[in-house]
Design a protein around this motif. Sequence first.
Motif, mmCIF file in Angstrom:
data_model
loop_
_atom_site.group_PDB
_atom_site.id
_atom_site.type_symbol
_atom_site.label_atom_id
_atom_site.label_comp_id
_atom_site.label_asym_id
_atom_site.label_seq_id
_atom_site.Cartn_x
_atom_site.Cartn_y
_atom_site.Cartn_z
ATOM 1 N N CYS A 4 0.679 -1.399 0.093
ATOM 2 C CA CYS A 4 -0.319 0.039 -0.217
ATOM 3 C C CYS A 4 0.920 1.633 -0.537
ATOM 4 O O CYS A 4 0.159 2.414 -0.660
ATOM 5 C CB CYS A 4 -1.398 -0.214 1.228
ATOM 6 S SG CYS A 4 -2.239 -1.086 0.647
ATOM 7 N N HIS A 18 -14.808 3.793 -6.305
ATOM 8 C CA HIS A 18 -15.152 2.957 -5.644
ATOM 9 C C HIS A 18 -16.192 2.306 -7.220
ATOM 10 O O HIS A 18 -17.789 2.804 -6.750
ATOM 11 C CB HIS A 18 -15.225 2.011 -4.634
ATOM 12 C CG HIS A 18 -15.490 0.817 -4.480
ATOM 13 N ND1 HIS A 18 -16.944 0.030 -4.037
ATOM 14 C CD2 HIS A 18 -15.302 -0.262 -5.004
ATOM 15 C CE1 HIS A 18 -17.235 -0.921 -3.852
ATOM 16 N NE2 HIS A 18 -16.164 -1.521 -4.328
ATOM 17 N N ARG A 20 -18.880 -0.149 -8.302
ATOM 18 C CA ARG A 20 -19.202 -1.542 -7.720
ATOM 19 C C ARG A 20 -20.162 -2.335 -9.015
ATOM 20 O O ARG A 20 -21.157 -1.129 -9.481
ATOM 21 C CB ARG A 20 -19.989 -2.030 -6.253
ATOM 22 C CG ARG A 20 -20.221 -3.507 -6.220
ATOM 23 C CD ARG A 20 -19.853 -3.546 -5.045
ATOM 24 N NE ARG A 20 -20.472 -5.423 -4.644
ATOM 25 C CZ ARG A 20 -20.961 -5.540 -3.654
ATOM 26 N NH1 ARG A 20 -21.165 -4.060 -3.188
ATOM 27 N NH2 ARG A 20 -21.262 -6.544 -3.597
ATOM 28 N N TYR A 104 -10.078 -11.141 -2.057
ATOM 29 C CA TYR A 104 -10.992 -10.378 -0.980
ATOM 30 C C TYR A 104 -9.575 -9.325 -0.394
ATOM 31 O O TYR A 104 -9.456 -8.639 0.349
ATOM 32 C CB TYR A 104 -10.480 -11.816 0.388
ATOM 33 C CG TYR A 104 -11.374 -11.076 1.511
ATOM 34 C CD1 TYR A 104 -12.702 -9.990 1.587
ATOM 35 C CD2 TYR A 104 -10.705 -11.328 2.447
ATOM 36 C CE1 TYR A 104 -12.245 -9.703 2.789
ATOM 37 C CE2 TYR A 104 -10.676 -10.269 3.828
ATOM 38 C CZ TYR A 104 -11.970 -9.328 4.189
ATOM 39 O OH TYR A 104 -11.907 -8.999 4.892
ATOM 40 N N PHE A 107 -9.154 -6.483 -2.669
ATOM 41 C CA PHE A 107 -10.121 -6.226 -2.369
ATOM 42 C C PHE A 107 -9.648 -5.340 -0.703
ATOM 43 O O PHE A 107 -9.646 -3.744 -0.684
ATOM 44 C CB PHE A 107 -11.098 -6.789 -1.411
ATOM 45 C CG PHE A 107 -12.454 -5.763 -1.551
ATOM 46 C CD1 PHE A 107 -13.065 -4.975 -1.894
ATOM 47 C CD2 PHE A 107 -13.001 -5.643 0.310
ATOM 48 C CE1 PHE A 107 -14.068 -4.129 -1.452
ATOM 49 C CE2 PHE A 107 -14.009 -5.022 0.657
ATOM 50 C CZ PHE A 107 -14.213 -4.103 -0.055
ATOM 51 N N MET A 108 -8.743 -5.802 0.151
ATOM 52 C CA MET A 108 -8.513 -4.878 1.110
ATOM 53 C C MET A 108 -7.566 -4.061 0.859
ATOM 54 O O MET A 108 -7.035 -3.002 1.368
ATOM 55 C CB MET A 108 -7.869 -5.846 2.110
ATOM 56 C CG MET A 108 -9.157 -6.967 2.594
ATOM 57 S SD MET A 108 -10.721 -6.252 3.237
ATOM 58 C CE MET A 108 -10.271 -4.851 4.864
ATOM 59 N N GLU A 110 -6.851 -2.490 -2.137
ATOM 60 C CA GLU A 110 -7.647 -1.669 -3.211
ATOM 61 C C GLU A 110 -8.383 -0.305 -1.720
ATOM 62 O O GLU A 110 -8.387 0.480 -1.844
ATOM 63 C CB GLU A 110 -8.808 -2.210 -3.632
ATOM 64 C CG GLU A 110 -8.208 -2.496 -4.982
ATOM 65 C CD GLU A 110 -9.104 -3.179 -5.652
ATOM 66 O OE1 GLU A 110 -8.374 -3.077 -7.541
ATOM 67 O OE2 GLU A 110 -10.200 -3.477 -5.511
ATOM 68 N N ARG A 111 -9.484 -1.192 -0.215
ATOM 69 C CA ARG A 111 -9.406 -0.319 -0.085
ATOM 70 C C ARG A 111 -8.587 0.906 0.500
ATOM 71 O O ARG A 111 -9.098 2.187 1.134
ATOM 72 C CB ARG A 111 -10.324 -0.995 1.315
ATOM 73 C CG ARG A 111 -11.196 -1.945 0.509
ATOM 74 C CD ARG A 111 -12.882 -1.144 0.291
ATOM 75 N NE ARG A 111 -12.997 -0.400 1.143
ATOM 76 C CZ ARG A 111 -14.245 0.761 1.723
ATOM 77 N NH1 ARG A 111 -15.084 0.951 0.644
ATOM 78 N NH2 ARG A 111 -14.534 0.802 2.691
ATOM 79 N N LEU A 114 -7.988 3.241 -1.706
ATOM 80 C CA LEU A 114 -9.084 4.089 -1.644
ATOM 81 C C LEU A 114 -9.136 5.069 -0.828
ATOM 82 O O LEU A 114 -9.295 6.265 -0.849
ATOM 83 C CB LEU A 114 -10.614 3.303 -1.743
ATOM 84 C CG LEU A 114 -11.394 2.461 -2.754
ATOM 85 C CD1 LEU A 114 -11.493 1.668 -3.074
ATOM 86 C CD2 LEU A 114 -10.768 3.503 -4.291
ATOM 87 N N MET A 115 -9.024 4.681 0.296
ATOM 88 C CA MET A 115 -9.431 6.031 1.857
ATOM 89 C C MET A 115 -7.851 7.010 1.500
ATOM 90 O O MET A 115 -7.768 7.788 2.466
ATOM 91 C CB MET A 115 -8.935 4.379 3.357
ATOM 92 C CG MET A 115 -10.096 3.522 2.941
ATOM 93 S SD MET A 115 -11.973 4.565 2.979
ATOM 94 C CE MET A 115 -12.318 5.357 4.452
ATOM 95 N N LYS A 122 -17.576 7.046 -3.715
ATOM 96 C CA LYS A 122 -18.413 4.876 -3.889
ATOM 97 C C LYS A 122 -18.650 5.483 -4.983
ATOM 98 O O LYS A 122 -19.909 5.925 -4.884
ATOM 99 C CB LYS A 122 -18.884 5.438 -2.504
ATOM 100 C CG LYS A 122 -18.054 5.780 -0.988
ATOM 101 C CD LYS A 122 -18.472 5.380 0.329
ATOM 102 C CE LYS A 122 -17.954 5.050 1.297
ATOM 103 N NZ LYS A 122 -18.363 5.757 3.278
#
Length: 156
Positions: A4, A18, A20, A104, A107-108, A110-111, A114-115, A122
Amino acid sequence: MVSCPQIKRVLGDYDAIHVRRGDKIKTRKDRYGVKRSLHPHLDRDTRAEFILHRVQKWVPSGRTLFIASNERTPGFFSPLSVRYKLAYSSNYSHILDPLIDNNYQLFMIERLILMGAKTFIKTFKEDDTDLSLTDDPKKNTKLWQIPVYTLGGKES
């Protein structure tokens, strides 16, 4: 996790969205054969031309825009490149591949990316201060509605 900070350093000053799509766009036919969706505007609102229009008020032209999405169509977000420098986790596979064993974990990571963005948009608005691509509610309302499509895409 080393990945990260490395990716954020390469991105520099960036914004992120993000998007979806896949699992949330699904439709089903009612007893009369009419297609219905729990998120009737989501397919339209998460297409590149609509994203471009929606985010321009929050993200100035020329910025780096990190996109995290479950969209599988190659080049789907390319139209955004007329205004933004696009970045995806796949651009950093040389950093991520040795660390990622499943979606998964991706995704974590990427979160976390994103943050770290200056502006984070979103897919769905979760509270009043969130910026979002669609105004459709995130929560499953169990109300299947007729989807709203783009004019050039599917039938209206």
